[in-house]
Write a protein that holds these residues in place. Structure first.
Motif, PDB file in Angstrom:
ATOM      1  N   ASP A   8     -21.618  57.147  74.005  1.00 15.54           N
ATOM      2  CA  ASP A   8     -21.213  55.863  73.424  1.00 15.54           C
ATOM      3  C   ASP A   8     -20.149  56.136  72.376  1.00 15.54           C
ATOM      4  O   ASP A   8     -20.276  57.063  71.580  1.00 15.54           O
ATOM      5  CB  ASP A   8     -22.418  55.158  72.786  1.00 15.54           C
ATOM      6  CG  ASP A   8     -22.161  53.674  72.579  1.00 15.54           C
ATOM      7  OD1 ASP A   8     -21.143  53.331  71.948  1.00 15.54           O
ATOM      8  OD2 ASP A   8     -22.974  52.867  73.045  1.00 15.54           O
ATOM      9  N   SER A  55     -16.785  60.012  74.568  1.00 18.07           N
ATOM     10  CA  SER A  55     -15.781  59.744  75.597  1.00 18.07           C
ATOM     11  C   SER A  55     -16.259  60.308  76.928  1.00 18.07           C
ATOM     12  O   SER A  55     -17.180  61.128  76.972  1.00 18.07           O
ATOM     13  CB  SER A  55     -14.442  60.388  75.222  1.00 18.07           C
ATOM     14  OG  SER A  55     -14.568  61.803  75.259  1.00 18.07           O
ATOM     15  N   ASP A  88     -22.629  54.305  78.065  1.00 21.97           N
ATOM     16  CA  ASP A  88     -21.966  53.044  77.745  1.00 21.97           C
ATOM     17  C   ASP A  88     -20.991  52.699  78.870  1.00 21.97           C
ATOM     18  O   ASP A  88     -20.468  53.590  79.546  1.00 21.97           O
ATOM     19  CB  ASP A  88     -21.220  53.183  76.418  1.00 21.97           C
ATOM     20  CG  ASP A  88     -20.727  51.865  75.859  1.00 21.97           C
ATOM     21  OD1 ASP A  88     -21.101  50.805  76.397  1.00 21.97           O
ATOM     22  OD2 ASP A  88     -19.973  51.887  74.882  1.00 21.97           O
ATOM     23  N   VAL A  89     -20.746  51.425  79.067  1.00 22.05           N
ATOM     24  CA  VAL A  89     -19.841  50.986  80.130  1.00 22.05           C
ATOM     25  C   VAL A  89     -18.385  51.173  79.723  1.00 22.05           C
ATOM     26  O   VAL A  89     -17.588  51.739  80.462  1.00 22.05           O
ATOM     27  CB  VAL A  89     -20.104  49.504  80.492  1.00 22.05           C
ATOM     28  CG1 VAL A  89     -19.052  48.981  81.448  1.00 22.05           C
ATOM     29  CG2 VAL A  89     -21.485  49.350  81.085  1.00 22.05           C
ATOM     30  N   ASN A  90     -18.024  50.718  78.533  1.00 23.24           N
ATOM     31  CA  ASN A  90     -16.633  50.759  78.082  1.00 23.24           C
ATOM     32  C   ASN A  90     -16.441  51.881  77.080  1.00 23.24           C
ATOM     33  O   ASN A  90     -16.964  51.830  75.972  1.00 23.24           O
ATOM     34  CB  ASN A  90     -16.242  49.418  77.462  1.00 23.24           C
ATOM     35  CG  ASN A  90     -16.303  48.296  78.462  1.00 23.24           C
ATOM     36  OD1 ASN A  90     -15.728  48.393  79.531  1.00 23.24           O
ATOM     37  ND2 ASN A  90     -17.013  47.241  78.127  1.00 23.24           N
ATOM     38  N   LYS A 104     -14.150  53.732  82.166  1.00 21.86           N
ATOM     39  CA  LYS A 104     -15.438  53.052  82.351  1.00 21.86           C
ATOM     40  C   LYS A 104     -16.521  54.090  82.651  1.00 21.86           C
ATOM     41  O   LYS A 104     -16.250  55.102  83.302  1.00 21.86           O
ATOM     42  CB  LYS A 104     -15.362  52.080  83.531  1.00 21.86           C
ATOM     43  CG  LYS A 104     -14.326  51.002  83.365  1.00 21.86           C
ATOM     44  CD  LYS A 104     -14.888  49.880  82.567  1.00 21.86           C
ATOM     45  CE  LYS A 104     -13.883  48.734  82.500  1.00 21.86           C
ATOM     46  NZ  LYS A 104     -14.168  47.851  81.416  1.00 21.86           N
ATOM     47  N   ASP A 151     -27.685  52.489  81.875  1.00 19.91           N
ATOM     48  CA  ASP A 151     -26.436  51.862  81.471  1.00 19.91           C
ATOM     49  C   ASP A 151     -26.653  51.116  80.153  1.00 19.91           C
ATOM     50  O   ASP A 151     -27.474  50.210  80.085  1.00 19.91           O
ATOM     51  CB  ASP A 151     -26.028  50.906  82.590  1.00 19.91           C
ATOM     52  CG  ASP A 151     -24.748  50.165  82.310  1.00 19.91           C
ATOM     53  OD1 ASP A 151     -24.201  50.291  81.195  1.00 19.91           O
ATOM     54  OD2 ASP A 151     -24.300  49.456  83.215  1.00 19.91           O
ATOM     55  N   ASN A 173     -22.876  46.085  77.980  1.00 18.36           N
ATOM     56  CA  ASN A 173     -22.345  45.284  76.880  1.00 18.36           C
ATOM     57  C   ASN A 173     -23.507  44.801  76.041  1.00 18.36           C
ATOM     58  O   ASN A 173     -24.451  44.222  76.554  1.00 18.36           O
ATOM     59  CB  ASN A 173     -21.550  44.097  77.433  1.00 18.36           C
ATOM     60  CG  ASN A 173     -20.319  44.563  78.170  1.00 18.36           C
ATOM     61  OD1 ASN A 173     -19.661  45.501  77.749  1.00 18.36           O
ATOM     62  ND2 ASN A 173     -20.017  43.933  79.284  1.00 18.36           N
TER      63      ASN A 173
END
Length: 95
Positions: free
Chosen positions: A10, A35, A54-56, A61, A80, A83
């Motif tokens: 994250d 990252s 994390d998704v973003n 992604k 996951d 958000n």
């Protein structure tokens, strides 16, 4: 399968630190990455039982990493982080 090692991916430091500290308080071994690139390096170097992803992230992604995991011999179970807010936090009514 016993769960011992967890990777938290994250880019939000507060989130990563909060999750990691809670997991460590439950006696899990926890590594963090902020990252996709850092997560990939850790996954090539070590074996994890679970990855909280994390998704973003700044470099793509979370789903991009899932596609690249084919080169890793033992893949971790994944969760996951997604958000966190369906609406901006300040628009959520407080009880």
């Amino acid at each position: 399968m016993a769960i011992e090692k967890i990777l938290v991916v994250d880019d939000e430091p507060f989130i990563a630190k909060s999750i990691s500290e809670w997991l460590r308080s439950k006696h899990y071994s926890v590594s963090t990455a902020d990252s996709l690139a850092q997560a990939e390096r850790l996954l090539k170097r070590d074996v994890f039982d679970i990855m909280l992803l994390d998704v973003n992230l700044p470099d793509g992604k979370g789903t991009d990493l899932l596609e690249r995991l084919s080169s890793i011999p033992r893949k971790p179970l994944m969760a996951d982080l997604g958000n966190r807010w369906a609406a901006p936090p300040d628009s959520i009514a407080r009880n």
